[in-house]
Each structure stands twice: as C-alpha cells, then as structure tokens.
Scaffold this active site. Structure first.
Site, short mmCIF file in Angstrom:
data_model
loop_
_atom_site.label_atom_id
_atom_site.label_comp_id
_atom_site.label_asym_id
_atom_site.label_seq_id
_atom_site.Cartn_x
_atom_site.Cartn_y
_atom_site.Cartn_z
N ASN A 13 -7.99 20.56 9.90
CA ASN A 13 -8.12 20.35 11.36
C ASN A 13 -7.64 18.93 11.63
OD1 ASN A 13 -8.86 19.97 14.00
ND2 ASN A 13 -11.06 19.96 13.60
N TRP A 14 -6.46 18.82 12.20
CA TRP A 14 -5.87 17.50 12.42
C TRP A 14 -6.52 16.72 13.56
CZ3 TRP A 14 0.18 18.34 11.96
CH2 TRP A 14 0.50 18.51 10.60
N LYS A 15 -7.28 17.41 14.42
CA LYS A 15 -7.87 16.75 15.60
C LYS A 15 -6.73 16.11 16.40
CE LYS A 15 -12.09 16.43 12.98
NZ LYS A 15 -13.39 15.83 12.76
N HIS A 98 -15.91 23.68 18.04
CA HIS A 98 -16.04 22.51 17.14
C HIS A 98 -17.11 21.56 17.70
CE1 HIS A 98 -15.15 18.83 14.95
NE2 HIS A 98 -14.60 19.61 14.04
N GLU A 100 -17.17 18.49 18.03
CA GLU A 100 -16.64 17.47 18.96
C GLU A 100 -16.48 18.06 20.36
OE1 GLU A 100 -13.38 16.27 16.45
OE2 GLU A 100 -14.86 15.45 15.06
N GLU A 170 -20.39 23.23 9.77
CA GLU A 170 -20.04 21.80 9.77
C GLU A 170 -21.25 20.99 10.26
OE1 GLU A 170 -15.55 21.07 9.87
OE2 GLU A 170 -16.18 21.22 11.95
N GLY A 176 -16.81 13.06 9.32
CA GLY A 176 -16.21 11.73 9.45
C GLY A 176 -17.11 10.60 8.98
N SER A 216 -16.58 15.73 5.72
CA SER A 216 -16.24 14.77 4.65
C SER A 216 -15.82 15.44 3.35
CB SER A 216 -17.41 13.81 4.41
OG SER A 216 -17.64 13.02 5.56
N GLY A 237 -11.11 17.72 7.85
CA GLY A 237 -10.60 16.86 8.91
C GLY A 237 -9.71 15.76 8.34
N GLY A 238 -10.27 14.55 8.22
CA GLY A 238 -9.51 13.36 7.83
C GLY A 238 -8.63 13.55 6.60
P1 13P Z 1 -13.91 15.26 8.30
O1 13P Z 1 -13.37 16.08 7.14
O2 13P Z 1 -13.02 14.17 8.73
O3 13P Z 1 -15.34 14.85 8.05
O4 13P Z 1 -13.96 16.29 9.55
C1 13P Z 1 -14.54 17.53 9.42
C2 13P Z 1 -14.21 18.33 10.62
O5 13P Z 1 -14.71 18.08 11.70
C3 13P Z 1 -13.26 19.43 10.47
O6 13P Z 1 -13.24 20.25 11.59
#
Ligand code: 13P
Length: 252
Positions: A13-15, A98, A100, A170, A176, A216, A237-238
C-alpha cells in the site's frame, strides 16, 4: 482447510507516495525481482498512477489496485472516484476502510459497508482493513472492536462475497511505528477474526477467507508472521516503497 490451502497474498500500500514517473520506474525494477515468486503480489498505488502501473505490469504476476473508492457509480461528489473508473484505469482490487481513512476522514463501518456493496457489484476484489488502536487494546476491547468492524462492514453480504474478500488485520499502534505485532498477538487476532466469520457466516467461508497482517512489516519480521496458521498474507506500507525491500519480503 489450513494456511496451505489458501493463497498467500502480499500487498503493498503506497499511500500518498509516488508520481507516475516514479511508479513506472519502480515497476520496471520490480518485475524481474518478483517474476518467479510463489505468493500473489498486489500493489495499491495512487489513483493517478493506476493506468501507468497497470500498463507497466501488463502480462506479469503483479496485480494493480487502488487505496479507496466512492460508494456511488457517479454523481456530484467532488474529488471522488468510482469503481467503474478504477476498473477502466486497470485496477483489479481496492483497499476499503484503511485506518487512515477511518481516523483522518472519519469513515464509519456503515460507510465501509456501502463501499463494499459497490466493490462487489463491480467485480473488483476488496481488501477490508480492520484493527484496534492502542487505547482500545489497553482498554481490553480489541476483540469487541474487531468483531464490530468485521460484522458491521460485511453486514448483508453473502458467503461467496465474504469468501473473496481479503481482510487485513492492521493494529493501528503497529502502523508506521516500527512496532509490529508479535506473531503470537497477530495470530490471536487473525484466529478471532476467522471465528467471527465462521459464526456469522459459516465454517467453509471462514476457511476460505484470506487474512493479511499489516503494521511495520519488514523483511526481518515477515517470515515469522507468515509461519502462523491464520496469517495468509501481508499488507505492507513503508517497506513496499522500495522495490528491492518489498521483493525481499515477498521472497521470504
Ligand atoms: P506500515 O507498513 O508503513 O506500518 O503501514 C502499514 C499499512 O498501513 C499498510 O496499509
């Protein structure tokens, strides 16, 4: 049916990262790195990069998707994007709910439910995100929160619809933060989610649904998480922003 009977699906997930140019460069680098891997490889890219990503990934094992969608087919909803638009741009799946979106944009389970209705009707595959905050975990209400999110978000859907939904567990405190859930904590939550599906729908549906862990995830912690019987994949994510790092997670 156990872990081995379900596909392993690892999604990035690149956000809100990567322009069209950065996306194409990433995919060109990524294709040879993952061409022979066993897991299914999904990438949720920004709306603006979906067309370029799906063109660049054409004929490969990389599946392109989106990070959110509107529940309506069309209309006066400034700034929003429909399932039909996503499909035409080349998306095959979409993330819904999600944390967020839930936290920053106040998306409720009722709204997630409406979005999922549109996603099922369109033929896109949904990744439904659920997960508790640190405050909820410390208050001892994690299972109540997960049960509510799963049953309310999926309320009214058939066994067949639920079975082809990917659920991403999640925990918000792990996103993050570099504090991933331990395999034991994640497995407990995954097993609980599968029990909820079994009780609300049926055992067969529960056995088929793919449940990903997100929060993470790094090359160092991914293999142990994936050893757990109810952890069928990862939502990254990251660490998915680097083609090399993400391929290391996928290769295990
Ligand atoms: P991180 O892997 O950066 O913690 O993000 C997880 C995430 O929100 C994937 O949707």
């Amino acid at each position: 049916m156990g872990h081995a009977d379900r596909p392993t699906i690892i999604a990035g997930n690149w956000k809100m990262y990567k322009t069209i140019g950065e996306t194409v460069a990433y995919i060109h680098q990524f294709i040879p790195l993952v061409k022979d891997v066993a897991p299914l490889v999904y990438l949720a890219v920004p709306f603006t990069a979906i067309r370029a990503a799906s063109d660049a990934a054409k004929g490969t094992n990389i599946v392109i998707g989106a990070q959110d969608v509107n529940e309506h087919a069309e209309g006066a909803f400034t700034g929003e994007i429909s399932c039909g638009m996503l499909k035409e741009a080349g998306a095959q799946f979409v993330i819904v709910g999600h944390s967020e979106r839930r936290q920053i944009y106040h998306e409720s389970d009722a709204m997630v439910n409406k979005k999922l209705r549109a996603v099922y009707a369109s033929g896109l595959q949904p990744i439904l995100c659920v997960g508790e905050t640190l405050q909820m975990r410390e208050a001892g209400v994690t299972e109540f929160v997960l049960q509510t999110q799963v049953t309310h978000s999926l309320d009214g859907f058939s066994s067949g619809q639920v079975a082809r939904t990917i659920i991403a567990y999640e925990p918000v405190w792990a996103i993050g933060t570099n504090k991933h859930a331990t395999p034991e904590i994640a497995e407990k939550a995954h097993r609980f989610i599968r029990e909820v599906i079994s009780e609300t729908w049926d055992a067969e549906t529960a056995a088929r649904v793919v449940i990903q862990y997100g929060g993470s995830v790094k090359p160092e912690n991914a293999p142990k998480l994936l050893l757990e019987p109810d952890i069928d994949g990862l939502l990254v994510g990251g660490a998915s922003l680097s083609a090399v790092t993400f391929s290391q997670i996928i290769k295990g």
